[in-house]
Write a protein that holds these residues in place. Structure first.
Motif, PDB file in Angstrom:
ATOM      1  N   GLY B  90      -0.738   1.823  19.203  1.00  0.00           N
ATOM      2  CA  GLY B  90      -0.981   3.253  19.059  1.00  0.00           C
ATOM      3  C   GLY B  90      -1.890   3.778  20.154  1.00  0.00           C
ATOM      4  N   ARG B  91      -2.628   2.881  20.786  1.00  0.00           N
ATOM      5  CA  ARG B  91      -3.571   3.306  21.826  1.00  0.00           C
ATOM      6  C   ARG B  91      -3.067   3.063  23.246  1.00  0.00           C
ATOM      7  N   VAL B  92      -2.484   1.916  23.487  1.00  0.00           N
ATOM      8  CA  VAL B  92      -2.194   1.589  24.888  1.00  0.00           C
ATOM      9  C   VAL B  92      -0.717   1.445  25.222  1.00  0.00           C
ATOM     10  N   GLU B 118       1.176   6.550  15.116  1.00  0.00           N
ATOM     11  CA  GLU B 118       1.060   5.108  14.860  1.00  0.00           C
ATOM     12  C   GLU B 118      -0.420   4.716  14.797  1.00  0.00           C
ATOM     13  N   ARG B 119      -1.185   5.227  15.754  1.00  0.00           N
ATOM     14  CA  ARG B 119      -2.610   4.940  15.762  1.00  0.00           C
ATOM     15  C   ARG B 119      -3.279   5.453  14.497  1.00  0.00           C
ATOM     16  N   ARG B 187     -10.779   2.688  26.161  1.00  0.00           N
ATOM     17  CA  ARG B 187      -9.364   2.943  25.843  1.00  0.00           C
ATOM     18  C   ARG B 187      -8.934   2.145  24.627  1.00  0.00           C
ATOM     19  N   LEU B 188      -9.524   0.977  24.469  1.00  0.00           N
ATOM     20  CA  LEU B 188      -9.142   0.101  23.365  1.00  0.00           C
ATOM     21  C   LEU B 188     -10.386  -0.653  22.887  1.00  0.00           C
ATOM     22  N   PRO B 189     -11.030  -0.136  21.862  1.00  0.00           N
ATOM     23  CA  PRO B 189     -12.262  -0.798  21.392  1.00  0.00           C
ATOM     24  C   PRO B 189     -11.979  -2.253  21.002  1.00  0.00           C
TER      25      PRO B 189
END
Lengths: 303, 468
Positions: B90-92, B118-119, B187-189
Motif C-alpha cells: 500500500g505504500r511502495v 490497500e494501505r 516512505r516505509l516505516p
C-alpha cells in the motif's frame, strides 16, 4: 546471540575471544573474516578470523579496542553474548602451490598473519615469519607464531625486544641473505603493507596483502569496501580481502579509512553508553596511543 | 451511486518544509471517512481490469466493496488471501504502472486510489485486529528461502499457508531486505515491515538472520539438511559506478551504502553508533526511485543543497512521478540533461566538486527513450562535498559462484523460466537476483509464482505425501 566462551587479554589493548558460532567454525578458512554487531546500537564491524575449532564450534577473534564497538566488546566477558556474528566472509588466502613463504605481521595484524602462516605450514610450505611491534609490551601470539613457522623473527621499533627495526628492514635482510621466497604475505597497518610491497617489488616476489576497508554488509551489496587495485575498482568483501600488494592504491585506502575519524572522536567524547556503565575509558585512550596497531579492526574503528 | 469525482481523495501529508527535516512518514494515510469516500469511486467493473494489472492478483473490486461497507477486516482478508504484505504494498508498490494504470476511471480523470485504500485496510487491521493468526496444518515438507526481501517474504508466506515448513535465510541481522536497508523510514516505516515479518513468523515461518548463503551454508548443504526445494530471492548486488575519475574520493557513496547506513543502521539517530557524512551540498547521480530516496535522505540529514544529476530529461526519468513530486516539494534541485564527467577532490582527498557536461536528446535508443548526447565543451562544475551514485546494481556473485549447475546470464543474473525454476532441479529464483534491479511488487509477483511452482514441484516429484 553468540556466546563468548573464552576471553584472554593479549596485551593492554588487544583481546582474544572465542565465540560460539558452529556454522562459521565448520566453514572458515585462513584469510576469511566475520562481521559482528555488539548490540542493537553498534556498527557492523569486520574482523579477520584468527582461528577456529570446528569440533568445539568456536571461532577465535583478536581485536584491538579502538572504536566504540570494539571497546564495548572488550568490556564483555566469558558467558556474555554478542548480538550478531556472521561469516565466514571474503575469500580464503591462496595457500596451494607455494614452497617458500615469508609471512609478515605488524602489531595486531599478527592475529591475521598467524592463521595464514598456520595454513601454509600445514600445507607443507617452508614458512618464515616476521612479527613487528612498537615495543616489548605489546608483543602478542609469539608462541603460536613460533609453532607454525620454521623461523620466527620478532622486531620492535625501539629494540626493547627481538631485533631493533621495522619488518621492512628484516625482510630486506632476509632477501639479501639469499632467501628465495615465492610468496610474501603482509598483514598490518596500511603504511607497513605499502612499504613492504615496495621491498618485494624489485625482486618480483608475489606479495599478498589483506585489506581492511570500511564495510557494512560484507556480502557485496553496499560498495563501501571498494579499493583500487591495478587501476580498477574491486570490492574487498567479495573480491578480497587479499589483493596483490604491488597493484593496490594504498594512499587512497588510507584516505578512505580515515573517512569517519573526526566523527569517531566526537563519538568517543560523548560516548555515554560506556561511560555510564562505568567502564574504562582509559583503556580506549591507551588504545588510541598505540596508534598503528589496528590492522584487525576496520570501519570507523581505523585510526 | 458511484462517486463521480475525477480526482482521488487527497492523501494527507506532512508539510514539505517540516518533513524535509524529519524521518517520519510523509504520507499520513486515509481516515475512515476518506477511505469510504475514495472506495465509492470504484465502479466494480465486471471484467476487473485492475486485477489483471496486479502481479499478485489482489481481488481489488471485492476488497474495495468491503471498504464501502465499512467491513475493513473482511477487506483485509480478501487482500491477504493473495498478498501477504499489504501494508508494504500500500505504500511502495508502483500502482500507477500496475493496477491503477488499468482502472477504467483513469481514462477520464484519476484512477481509483487502490494503493491508498490497500494501505488504509492494512493499517486499520494492524491498529485494531486482535484476531489470532490461523496456522495452516503442517504438511511435513521443508522449503528454504534465501533472502527476506519482498520476493522471499512473499514466497515464504504463500508456502507457509500451504502447510510447508519454511526457513528464511537472511544475510543481514534483520529481516526485510531492501524494505529495511533500502527504502527510507519516511516512505516505509520499519515498524510496519517488522509487523509483516512478525505476521509471517506467526504463520510458522522461521527466520534465520546472519546466514550468508554461499558462505555460511551452500545450496547443496541446504538440501543436505532436508529441505526439498530452495527459492533464491537474494536481491540485487554490487552497486555500479560510472568509471569516472574521482569515484574513490572521500565523500563518494553508492546509494546502497548511503541508504543502508541511514535506514538499516539508523545513522540519523543519535542513539546509534553509525557514522554518516555531514554534508552541505550533495549531488545524487541517477533518476530512479533509489536516487530520489537518497536525495530526500540527504536533505533530511541537513544538506543545504541536494541536486539530482540525471543525463536524460525529466520525462525519461524512471522514478515514480509521486516521488519526483515529493522530492521537488522538499527542495531537491533537479539538474536534468547533465552527465558527470569527473569528481574533483581537495588536497586531503575529499570531494570538492562534481564536473558535469550538458546533454541534449538525440534519436531514440534501444530502450525507446531518446538517447542523451553530450554537448561538446559544455563542462561546468557543481560545488558539492558529497556525491551519491544511484546507478543501479549488478547481480551478487555469492550464490552463483558456489552452486554447481546454476546458470546465469552474461550480466550475472540467475536464469529462471516462467515458473521461476532455475537450471538446477528444486532450485527456484525470482526478484532482482533474476531481473536485476526492479520494483518491490515485481519481486513479490515472482515470489508468489515461485511458491506455486515449488508446491507443484514437491507434489509431482513423488515424495509428497502428507507426513502428519
Amino acid at each position: 546471540m553468540f556466546k563468548i566462551v573464552a576471553k584472554r587479554q593479549l596485551n593492554e589493548a588487544v583481546t582474544l575471544m572465542e565465540i560460539e558460532a558452529p556454522y562459521i567454525a565448520k566453514k572458515a578458512k585462513a584469510g576469511q573474516f566475520i562481521i559482528f554487531r555488539v548490540d542493537e546500537y553498534g556498527e557492523r564491524i569486520p574482523l579477520t578470523i584468527a582461528d577456529t575449532d570446528p569440533e568445539k564450534g568456536t571461532v577465535t577473534i583478536i581485536f584491538q579496542a579502538v572504536g566504540t564497538s570494539t571497546r564495548t566488546l572488550a568490556q564483555m566477558n566469558e558467558g556474555d553474548a554478542i548480538l550478531d556474528f556472521v561469516g565466514p566472509l571474503g575469500n580464503a588466502t591462496e595457500i596451494e602451490g607455494y614452497k617458500n613463504v615469508c609471512v609478515v605481521g605488524g602489531g595486531v595484524g599478527c592475529a591475521i598473519a598467524y592463521p595464514s602462516a598456520k595454513a601454509l605450514h600445514k600445507a607443507g610450505a617452508h614458512v618464515d615469519m616476521i612479527a613487528g611491534f612498537r615495543n616489548k609490551d605489546i608483543v602478542i601470539l609469539e608462541d603460536e607464531m613460533r609453532a607454525v613457522s620454521d623461523n620466527l623473527y620478532v622486531t620492535t621499533d625501539d629494540g626493547s625486544y627481538g631485533e631493533k627495526g621495522f619488518v621492512t628492514n628484516k625482510l630486506q635482510a632476509l632477501i639479501d641473505a639469499g632467501n628465495k621466497y615465492d610468496l610474501v604475505i603482509a598483514i598490518g597497518p596500511i603504511p607497513m603493507m605499502k612499504f613492504l610491497a615496495e621491498v618485494t617489488r624489485p625482486y618480483g616476489i608475489k606479495t599478498l596483502v589483506s585489506l581492511n576497508p570500511i564495510m557494512i554488509d560484507g556480502t557485496g551489496m553496499c560498495g563501501g569496501c571498494r579499493v583500487t587495485v591495478g587501476g580498477k575498482i574491486r570490492f574487498a568483501c567479495v573480491d578480497g580481502p587479499d589483493f596483490d600488494g604491488h597493484e593496490v592504491d594504498f594512499d587512497e585506502l588510507m584516505r578512505r579509512n580515515s573517512y569517519y575519524k573526526a566523527q569517531e572522536r566526537e563519538s568517543a567524547n560523548h560516548e555515554c553508553r560506556i561511560i555510564k556503565a562505568g567502564k574504562a575509558a582509559e583503556a580506549a585512550a591507551d588504545a588510541l596511543k598505540t596508534g598503528l596497531d589496528t590492522a584487525a579492526s576496520f570501519t570507523k574503528e581505523e585510526k | 451511486m458511484a462517486n463521480l469525482s475525477l480526482t482521488k481523495v487527497k492523501m494527507p501529508e506532512q508539510d514539505p518544509n517540516v518533513r524535509n527535516k524529519n524521518f517520519d512518514e510523509v504520507a499520513l494515510g486515509y481516515t475512515e471517512e476518506m477511505a469510504k469516500e475514495e472506495a465509492t469511486r470504484c465502479l466494480n467493473c465486471k471484467n476487473r481490469p485492475c486485477v489483471s494489472g496486479c502481479p499478485v492478483n489482489v481481488r481489488i473490486p471485492d476488497f474495495i466493496a468491503q471498504v464501502v461497507e465499512g467491513n475493513y477486516e473482511e477487506a483485509y482478508k480478501i487482500i491477504t488471501s493473495t498478498n501477504c504484505l499489504p501494508a508494504v504494498c500500500g505504500r511502495v508498490c508502483t500502482q500507477e504502472t500496475q493496477c491503477e494504470s488499468k482502472c477504467v476511471r483513469g481514462m477520464k480523470g484519476e484512477s481509483v486510489g487502490i494503493g491508498r485504500l490497500e494501505r488504509f485496510v492494512a493499517d486499520y487491521h494492524m491498529a485494531h485486529s486482535k484476531e489470532l493468526i490461523e496456522k495452516a496444518e503442517d504438511n511435513g515438507h521443508k522449503v528454504a528461502v534465501i533472502g527476506s526481501g519482498p520476493a522471499g517474504l512473499t514466497c515464504a508466506g504463500d508456502l507457509a499457508r500451504l502447510g510447508y515448513k519454511v526457513t528464511i535465510f537472511e544475510a543481514f541481522h534483520k529481516a526485510g531486505g531492501v524494505l529495511v536497508y533500502g527504502i527510507p523510514e519516511f516512505r516505509l516505516p520499519k515498524a510496519i515491515v517488522q509487523k509483516e515479518v512478525d505476521h509471517l513468523q506467526a504463520l510458522g515461518v522461521e527466520v534465520r538472520t546472519n546466514f550468508v548463503i554461499g558462505k555460511t551454508l551452500t545450496i547443496d548443504e541446504i538440501f543436505a539438511e532436508g529441505y526439498e526445494a530452495v527459492f533464491i530471492g537474494s536481491g540485487a548486488g554490487l552497486p555500479s559506478f560510472m568509471g569516472i575519475e574521482g569515484e574513490s574520493l572521500v565523500g563518494v557513496y553508492s546509494a546502497n551504502e548511503y541508504l543502508t547506513r541511514v535506514n538499516l543502521m539508523k545513522a540519523y539517530s543519535d542513539k546509534y553508533d553509525t557514522p554518516i557524512r555531514k554534508s552541505s551540498a550533495v549531488a545524487v547521480v541517477g533518476g530512479g526511485n533509489v536516487a530520489m530516496d537518497a536525495a530526500r535522505t540527504a536533505k533530511r540529514l541537513g544538506a543545504e543543497h541536494v541536486y539530482i544529476v540525471y543525463r536524460r530529461s525529466e520525462e525519461e526519468m524512471p522514478a515514480r512521478a509521486e516521488e519526483v513530486h515529493h522530492a521537488k516539494e522538499e527542495g531537491i534541485e533537479f539538474l536534468c540533461l547533465n552527465n558527470p564527467t569527473r569528481i574533483l577532490g581537495s588536497e586531503t582527498g575529499e570531494v570538492s566538486s562534481l564536473e558535469v557536461i550538458s546533454m541534449e536528446l538525440g534519436e531514440p535508443d534501444a530502450s525507446g527513450r531518446r538517447r542523451p548526447v553530450a554537448i561538446a565543451g559544455s563542462e561546468h562544475e557543481l560545488t558539492v562535498d558529497t556525491v551519491i551514485m544511484a546507478l543501479g546494481t549488478s547481480p551478487n556473485p555469492l550464490i552463483r559462484s558456489t552452486t554447481e549447475g546454476l546458470e546465469a546470464n552474461p550480466k550475472g543474473g540467475l536464469i529462471a523460466d516462467e515458473t521461476m525454476a532455475t537450471s538446477r532441479p528444486g532450485v527456484f529464483a525470482g526478484g532482482d537476483a533474476v531481473t536485476g534491479a526492479a520494483t518491490v511488487i515485481l519481486a513479490m509477483g515472482a515470489g508468489k509464482k515461485a511458491a506455486a511452482s515449488i508446491d507443484k514441484y514437491i507434489k509431482e516429484k513423488g515424495s509428497y505425501q502428507k507426513i502428519f
